[in-house]
Design an enzyme around this catalytic site. Structure first.
Site, short mmCIF file in Angstrom:
data_model
loop_
_atom_site.label_atom_id
_atom_site.label_comp_id
_atom_site.label_asym_id
_atom_site.label_seq_id
_atom_site.Cartn_x
_atom_site.Cartn_y
_atom_site.Cartn_z
N ASP A 265 -18.09 25.79 37.64
CA ASP A 265 -17.28 25.86 36.42
C ASP A 265 -15.81 26.00 36.80
O ASP A 265 -15.41 25.54 37.87
CB ASP A 265 -17.77 27.04 35.55
CG ASP A 265 -17.52 26.81 34.07
OD1 ASP A 265 -16.41 26.40 33.71
OD2 ASP A 265 -18.43 27.04 33.25
N HIS A 288 -14.40 22.90 37.80
CA HIS A 288 -13.81 22.36 36.57
C HIS A 288 -12.29 22.54 36.52
O HIS A 288 -11.69 22.49 35.46
CB HIS A 288 -14.46 22.99 35.33
CG HIS A 288 -15.91 22.62 35.16
ND1 HIS A 288 -16.64 22.95 34.06
CD2 HIS A 288 -16.76 21.92 35.98
CE1 HIS A 288 -17.88 22.48 34.19
NE2 HIS A 288 -17.97 21.87 35.35
#
Ligand code: NAG
Ligand code: NAG
Ligand code: NAG
Length: 462
Positions: A265, A288
């Site tokens: 993430d 991310h």
């Protein structure tokens, strides 16, 4: 006369401190004799064998080795009590808690709490391991695994590893089997623990260590101030869900630098209530990217200001630098600068998304967390989908955006169609060389009237 009495008073206090410190050191010994079979352990616990009387009390550093507090380091026994005991001892007199190298300690969820004597050190040279089985986590402590609370001036350092052993959590669905049997309360559906959390703490340094395989976020700062993170490594697999690297929330005055994050993430995530944050020399990917938000979920208030992100590099990430807000929120994001960002095979290097939604469709709502004063400068490298995506709210546009010297080329690795630069309801200026050249015409100019409206939204933040 007066000076004489105060001098002897000082001397008396000094003696008291000496006696106190000596008694603390002696109090370590009886615990040791609890497990006689481990008595010959000349190789650890050397620090506190020194007599405090032999050197000035102020410069004495006590070391509290978890092995001297009954830790078994056999990866089966729960060593949390030993860690807590060592922590409490160090907390009282100041000094260093030692997790020795070449030992692995199984630790269940613990809160290492202050207030403590200042200048405490947690020296992690060995490995702290979380219990791998989900069933061995008590239902009331799923917020985090290792929780530092109400601490002032602590350094966590060393060449060791904090291993969240999160693999069972990544593969488990949001609702655990135990939950169906009613073991977990309904209020915490799908909750997974953050590995290391600092709550309500000031003047905290985390350096050199590795934090790996967290069930959820790896390192979180919450309600804290004066944060330094330097030279750490965070790592979990690309496909591990929601494993943010570093998470900042309601925290101010933070510097996060020279670290490497690989996760499933956001590498670094800045949440509401954060101000005066400097993030630099971070290597991110896979992951991310570096992100502000999601802010304003469920019409909540969000305020983020004075953020600098520079000298960062990303490889194989979904996003580069990003601001994401939910529709319907309140508050403001202002004075943010992303400069000198190197991207390689990044899907969308520059992203502002005021329609953030974690489902297929979210309800359209009026109102937004207003975005104003965001600079993107010297963003270089390759993308695989869309160079710039700036989608601002229909309610209130973004203002004072600044795109300078953006050089983004399609990656050799892209598959399918590349998207054009997109700017929606966004005001500001572009300057310097731009690639692709469509970025030149992306932002709208003017918007003076809108600026006034957007500034008025700042008032909820004070
Ligand atoms: C960074 O951390 C590693 C691993 O603990 C250590 O070997 C190295 O010396 C540290 N580098 C600096 C500049 O502190
Ligand atoms: C913007 O943020 C930077 C970094 O925190 C700070 O130095 C600067 O003073 C801020 N500018 C304004 C106008 O608040
Ligand atoms: C929200 O608004 C957009 C643009 O006006 C529209 O295309 C979309 O269908 C709407 N979505 C919903 C869920 O109403």
């Amino acid at each position: 006369m007066k000076r004489n009495t105060s001098n002897s008073l000082l001397f008396f206090i000094f003696l008291l401190i000496l006696v106190f410190l000596t008694s603390c050191v002696i109090s370590v010994e009886p615990r040791k004799s609890h497990n006689r079979e481990r008595k010959p352990r000349k190789h650890h616990g050397h620090g506190h064998s020194q007599s405090p009387a032999s050197s000035p009390a102020q410069t004495q550093t006590f070391t509290f080795d978890v092995l001297s507090f009954g830790a078994k380091a056999n990866e089966i026994s729960d060593d949390s009590k030993a860690l807590l005991a060592a922590w409490e001892a160090a907390c009282k007199v100041g000094g260093k808690v030692k997790i020795p190298a070449e030992h692995r300690f199984l630790i269940k969820s613990v809160t290492l709490q202050g207030p403590c004597m200042p200048h405490l050190t947690l020296q992690i040279d060995g490995t702290l391991m979380a219990p791998p089985a989900i069933s061995s986590w008590p239902k009331y402590s799923l917020f985090q695994w290792i929780n530092f609370k109400n601490i002032h001036s602590l350094t966590v350092q060393g060449s060791g590893t904090i291993d969240g052993q999160g693999f069972n959590w990544w593969t488990s669905s949001q609702i655990y089997p135990m939950q169906k049997k009613g073991y977990y309360s309904e209020q915490i559906p799908g909750m997974k623990p953050t590995a290391v959390r600092f709550y309500s703490s000031n003047d905290v340094t985390v350096r050199d260590i590795k934090i790996i395989n967290s069930p959820l976020c790896h390192l979180k700062f919450d309600n804290s101030k004066g944060i330094k993170v330097n030279n750490i490594t965070i790592s979990s697999p690309e496909n591990s869900q929601n494993t943010d690297g570093i998470h900042l929330q309601n925290s101010q005055d933070a510097e996060i630098q020279h670290s490497k994050v690989t996760s499933g993430d956001d590498c670094v995530s800045i949440q509401t209530g954060c101000s005066n944050i400097h993030i630099h020399h971070i290597n991110c990917g896979p992951g991310h990217g570096i992100s502000i938000g999601g802010l304003g979920k469920d019409r909540s208030v969000a305020c983020v200001s004075n953020i600098i992100v520079n000298y960062v590099s990303m490889q194989n990430t979904l996003y580069g630098v990003r601001i994401k807000t939910w529709q319907g929120g309140v508050g403001m994001v202002k004075n943010v600068s992303f400069t000198r960002v190197q991207v390689e095979d990044v899907k969308s290097p520059i992203m502002v998304d005021q329609y953030y939604c974690d489902k297929q469709v979210c309800k359209n709502q009026t109102g937004t967390v207003v975005i104003s004063g965001v600079k993107f400068d010297k963003i270089y490298g390759t993308y695989t989908f869309q160079p710039i995506h700036i989608a601002c709210s229909n309610s209130i546009p973004c203002t004072d955006l600044d795109l300078t010297d953006i050089q983004l080329r399609p990656s050799q690795k892209y598959n399918g169609f590349l998207q054009q630069a997109l700017c929606w309801n966004s005001y500001g200026k572009s300057q310097g060389p731009m690639m692709p050249s469509s970025i030149d015409y992306c932002l709208r100019s003017g918007g003076g009237y809108i600026k006034k409206i957007s500034r008025s939204h700042d008032s909820v933040c004070y």
